[in-house]
Design a protein around this motif. Structure first.
Motif, PDB file in Angstrom:
ATOM      1  N   PRO A 257       5.408  12.273  -2.606  1.00  0.00           N
ATOM      2  CA  PRO A 257       5.426  13.691  -2.978  1.00  0.00           C
ATOM      3  C   PRO A 257       5.160  13.914  -4.466  1.00  0.00           C
ATOM      4  CG  PRO A 257       7.279  13.160  -1.559  1.00  0.00           C
ATOM      5  CD  PRO A 257       6.643  11.858  -1.923  1.00  0.00           C
ATOM      6  N   GLN A 258       4.860  15.128  -4.820  1.00  0.00           N
ATOM      7  CA  GLN A 258       4.504  15.477  -6.190  1.00  0.00           C
ATOM      8  C   GLN A 258       5.696  15.398  -7.149  1.00  0.00           C
ATOM      9  OE1 GLN A 258       1.065  16.425  -7.026  1.00  0.00           O
ATOM     10  NE2 GLN A 258       1.042  15.290  -5.088  1.00  0.00           N
ATOM     11  N   GLU A 259       6.915  15.457  -6.626  1.00  0.00           N
ATOM     12  CA  GLU A 259       8.107  15.408  -7.457  1.00  0.00           C
ATOM     13  C   GLU A 259       9.049  14.321  -6.942  1.00  0.00           C
ATOM     14  OE1 GLU A 259       8.392  17.258 -10.101  1.00  0.00           O
ATOM     15  OE2 GLU A 259       6.683  18.599  -9.751  1.00  0.00           O
ATOM     16  N   GLY A 260       9.980  13.910  -7.792  1.00  0.00           N
ATOM     17  CA  GLY A 260      11.005  12.974  -7.365  1.00  0.00           C
ATOM     18  C   GLY A 260      10.680  11.528  -7.670  1.00  0.00           C
ATOM     19  N   LEU A 261      11.393  10.627  -7.010  1.00  0.00           N
ATOM     20  CA  LEU A 261      11.261   9.191  -7.254  1.00  0.00           C
ATOM     21  C   LEU A 261       9.837   8.721  -7.004  1.00  0.00           C
ATOM     22  CD1 LEU A 261      12.991   6.597  -7.820  1.00  0.00           C
ATOM     23  CD2 LEU A 261      13.140   6.339  -5.338  1.00  0.00           C
ATOM     24  N   LEU A 262       9.254   8.013  -7.996  1.00  0.00           N
ATOM     25  CA  LEU A 262       7.895   7.464  -7.893  1.00  0.00           C
ATOM     26  C   LEU A 262       6.876   8.552  -7.517  1.00  0.00           C
ATOM     27  CD1 LEU A 262       8.734   4.153  -5.963  1.00  0.00           C
ATOM     28  CD2 LEU A 262       8.436   4.434  -8.430  1.00  0.00           C
ATOM     29  N   ALA A 263       7.052   9.723  -8.073  1.00  0.00           N
ATOM     30  CA  ALA A 263       6.203  10.866  -7.733  1.00  0.00           C
ATOM     31  C   ALA A 263       4.725  10.542  -7.888  1.00  0.00           C
ATOM     32  CB  ALA A 263       6.560  12.068  -8.609  1.00  0.00           C
ATOM     33  N   LYS A 264       3.947  10.948  -6.879  1.00  0.00           N
ATOM     34  CA  LYS A 264       2.479  10.854  -6.862  1.00  0.00           C
ATOM     35  C   LYS A 264       1.941   9.437  -6.741  1.00  0.00           C
ATOM     36  CE  LYS A 264       1.977  15.012  -9.737  1.00  0.00           C
ATOM     37  NZ  LYS A 264       1.380  15.576 -10.953  1.00  0.00           N
ATOM     38  N   MET A 265       2.812   8.443  -6.684  1.00  0.00           N
ATOM     39  CA  MET A 265       2.318   7.077  -6.555  1.00  0.00           C
ATOM     40  C   MET A 265       1.977   6.779  -5.097  1.00  0.00           C
ATOM     41  SD  MET A 265       4.555   4.942  -9.316  1.00  0.00           S
ATOM     42  CE  MET A 265       3.257   3.703  -9.428  1.00  0.00           C
ATOM     43  N   TRP A 266       1.257   5.677  -4.897  1.00  0.00           N
ATOM     44  CA  TRP A 266       0.803   5.292  -3.560  1.00  0.00           C
ATOM     45  C   TRP A 266       1.660   4.156  -3.033  1.00  0.00           C
ATOM     46  CZ3 TRP A 266      -3.090   7.922  -0.968  1.00  0.00           C
ATOM     47  CH2 TRP A 266      -3.744   8.904  -1.718  1.00  0.00           C
ATOM     48  N   GLU A 267       1.748   4.056  -1.696  1.00  0.00           N
ATOM     49  CA  GLU A 267       2.609   3.062  -1.086  1.00  0.00           C
ATOM     50  C   GLU A 267       2.183   2.803   0.349  1.00  0.00           C
ATOM     51  OE1 GLU A 267       6.466   4.908  -1.102  1.00  0.00           O
ATOM     52  OE2 GLU A 267       5.893   6.417   0.374  1.00  0.00           O
ATOM     53  N   LEU A 268       2.711   1.731   0.930  1.00  0.00           N
ATOM     54  CA  LEU A 268       2.576   1.522   2.360  1.00  0.00           C
ATOM     55  C   LEU A 268       3.580   2.423   3.073  1.00  0.00           C
ATOM     56  CD1 LEU A 268       2.438  -2.378   2.364  1.00  0.00           C
ATOM     57  CD2 LEU A 268       0.504  -0.818   2.668  1.00  0.00           C
ATOM     58  N   PRO A 269       3.236   2.947   4.240  1.00  0.00           N
ATOM     59  CA  PRO A 269       4.197   3.777   4.966  1.00  0.00           C
ATOM     60  C   PRO A 269       5.491   3.016   5.234  1.00  0.00           C
ATOM     61  CG  PRO A 269       2.014   3.960   5.940  1.00  0.00           C
ATOM     62  CD  PRO A 269       1.947   2.844   4.949  1.00  0.00           C
ATOM     63  N   HIS A 270       6.621   3.649   5.014  1.00  0.00           N
ATOM     64  CA  HIS A 270       7.913   3.016   5.281  1.00  0.00           C
ATOM     65  C   HIS A 270       8.943   4.088   5.571  1.00  0.00           C
ATOM     66  CE1 HIS A 270       9.500   3.903   1.138  1.00  0.00           C
ATOM     67  NE2 HIS A 270       8.212   3.860   0.860  1.00  0.00           N
ATOM     68  N   VAL A 271      10.024   3.676   6.192  1.00  0.00           N
ATOM     69  CA  VAL A 271      11.067   4.613   6.592  1.00  0.00           C
ATOM     70  C   VAL A 271      12.423   4.070   6.182  1.00  0.00           C
ATOM     71  CG1 VAL A 271       9.773   5.573   8.531  1.00  0.00           C
ATOM     72  CG2 VAL A 271      11.213   3.559   8.899  1.00  0.00           C
ATOM     73  N   ALA A 272      13.338   4.993   5.871  1.00  0.00           N
ATOM     74  CA  ALA A 272      14.701   4.618   5.519  1.00  0.00           C
ATOM     75  C   ALA A 272      15.501   4.352   6.787  1.00  0.00           C
ATOM     76  CB  ALA A 272      15.349   5.730   4.698  1.00  0.00           C
TER      77      ALA A 272
END
Length: 383
Positions: A257-272
Motif C-alpha cells: 500500500p501507499q502508506e504504512g510499513l514498507l510503503a510502495k515497496m514490492w514483495e512476493l504475495p504473503h499472508v499473516a
C-alpha cells in the motif's frame, strides 16, 4: 560536577589521537553538508562497512540536492534497497525537497532551521552543523553516550530523555573553540574503534588516564541501558508463484500500500497467520491457498515447501515459510481468469499492483531484502 582538568584532558588528547588515527571514509573527504547528511542518515542503525558502497552509489545517482529532490520516490527506494528502515530514505527525500524549495538547495546553517526538516533529530542536526559548518553543536548518538558514560562515570539509564539532555550539555562543554567538526567525529570514532560495546580497548585509549569508569572497574558495565522489548514474532506464509508459458521463469509480485510499513515497496504475495504456531506443510498450504483467495482473489495451486526465512524490523520479526505455487484459472471473469493473465497496471480493482518479473527485472523494483533472497535462492536451485 566534572573537573576542568578531566574535561580538558579528554578534549585535547582525543583530538590529537583523531588526527593520527582517523579512518579515511568517503564522507570525510568533503565538507559538503548534503553528503554529510546522507552519510549520517545511512549510518543510523547500519555499520560503516555496509554503508560505504551504498553511499558511493547514492551520491553518484543523486549528486546534488536538486537531483534527490526531483527523483521519483521509487528510484530512491531502489537505491536504498538493502539498507532497511526505509522511512529514513523517505524522510531524507522529503527534507531535501524542502531544502530545494525553501533554501535554494543549500542546507541551512542554523539549529532551528535544520531541526525543522522532516526526520532530522538532535543527533543528525548536530552532526550536520558541526561536521559541515564547524558549529559548536553536540552530536550525541549511542557511541557517544557509551564513551561519556564510561569516561565520566555516568550511571543513569541512557534510554531516558533526561540522561540524553545531560550528555548533550556535557558534549557541548567539551568542544574546544574552532574544533567542533573534528571533535564530534573524533568522539564517534573513539566509540566505534576503541571504546567498543564489549571488551573496550582501554590500554590503547587516548583518554584512559582520567577515565572514571575504568578507575572504578565499571568500563564494561557502562553504559546503563534498559533493555528494549524484543521484536514480537509474526508468522507469515509466502507464495512463490511461478509463471508458465510466456511467463515461465518469472514470479508474481505485488506492490504494498501507499502508506504504512514498507510503503510502495514490492514483495512476493504473503499472508499473516492468525495462529501463533505452524501446522503441517499440507495444512499450511491449504490455509495459504484459502487466505489468498479470500484476501487477494488469487487462486493458486501450492506445490510444496521451498524454504524458511525471516525478516527483522525494530518492533516485529516476520517468521516466514515459503511455498512454491502456480496460478490457476479463477472461476468467472476478470483478470485472474487464466494462469498467464495479463495484469492491469492500475489498482482500482484490487488493493495492490501486480507484475510478472524475472531475474533480469529485479533492478527495476525496490524489494525488502528478504524477498530478493527468496527469489535468488529459487534461481540458484534452478541452475
Amino acid at each position: 560536577m566534572y573537573s576542568t582538568e578531566q574535561k580538558l584532558h579528554f578534549s585535547t588528547n582525543l583530538l590529537e589521537w583523531y588526527g593520527r588515527h582517523k579512518r579515511d571514509l568517503p564522507w570525510r573527504r568533503s565538507k559538503n553538508p548534503y553528503y554529510i547528511w546522507i552519510s549520517e542518515v545511512m549510518l543510523q542503525q547500519t555499520r560503516v562497512d555496509t554503508v560505504i558502497p551504498y553511499f558511493h552509489r547514492f551520491v553518484e545517482q543523486f549528486p546534488t540536492v536538486e537531483a534527490l529532490a526531483t527523483a521519483p520516490e521509487e528510484q530512491v527506494l531502489k537505491a536504498w534497497e538493502g539498507l532497511g528502515y526505509y522511512s529514513r530514505a523517505r524522510n531524507l527525500q522529503s527534507a531535501v525537497r524542502e531544502v530545494h524549495e525553501r533554501y535554494d538547495g543549500i542546507v541551512p546553517q542554523t539549529k532551528e532551521e535544520v531541526s525543522s526538516l522532516k526526520g532530522v533529530g538532535p543527533y543528525t542536526s548536530g552532526a550536520i552543523l558541526s561536521i559541515a559548518y564547524n558549529k559548536p553543536e553536540p552530536a550525541v548518538d549511542g557511541n557517544v553516550m557509551r564513551v561519556l558514560s564510561r569516561y565520566f562515570l555516568i550511571e543513569e539509564d541512557i534510554m531516558k530523555p533526561s540522561t540524553r539532555t545531560v550528555m548533550e550539555k556535557l558534549a557541548r562543554e567539551l568542544i574546544l573553540e574552532g574544533t567542533a567538526s573534528d571533535f564530534n567525529q573524533a568522539l564517534m570514532e573513539l566509540g566505534a574503534m576503541v571504546c567498543t560495546p564489549r571488551s573496550p580497548h582501554c590500554l590503547t585509549c587516548p583518554v584512559m588516564a582520567h577515565c572514571s569508569g575504568r578507575e572504578a572497574g565499571m568500563e564494561e558495565a557502562l553504559p546503563i541501558k534498559k533493555k528494549a522489548k524484543p521484536p514480537r514474532p509474526e508468522l507469515r506464509a509466502v507464495a512463490l508463484i511461478e509463471g508458465t508459458g510466456e511467463n515461465a521463469g518469472k514470479w508474481l509480485i505485488r506492490q504494498r500500500p501507499q502508506e504504512g510499513l514498507l510503503a510502495k515497496m514490492w514483495e512476493l504475495p504473503h499472508v499473516a497467520w492468525a495462529s501463533d504456531s505452524w501446522q503441517s506443510d499440507e495444512e499450511n498450504q491449504d490455509e495459504l491457498r484459502s487466505l489468498l483467495a479470500e484476501q487477494e482473489q488469487i487462486v493458486i495451486q501450492p506445490e510444496g515447501w521451498f524454504m524458511d526465512t525471516e525478516h527483522i524490523f525494530s518492533h516485529i520479526v516476520w517468521k516466514m515459510k515459503v511455498y512454491r505455487a502456480k496460478l490457476l484459472p479463477a472461476s468467472g471473469q476478470g483478470p485472474w481468469a487464466g494462469a498467464n493473465a495479463s495484469f492491469p497496471t492500475g489498482d482500482s480493482w484490487m488493493p495492490f499492483h501486480y507484475r510478472w518479473v524475472g531475474p533480469e527485472d529485479l533492478g527495476d523494483y525496490a524489494f525488502p531484502n528478504v524477498f530478493v533472497r527468496i527469489m535468488r535462492e529459487w534461481q540458484e536451485q534452478g541452475e
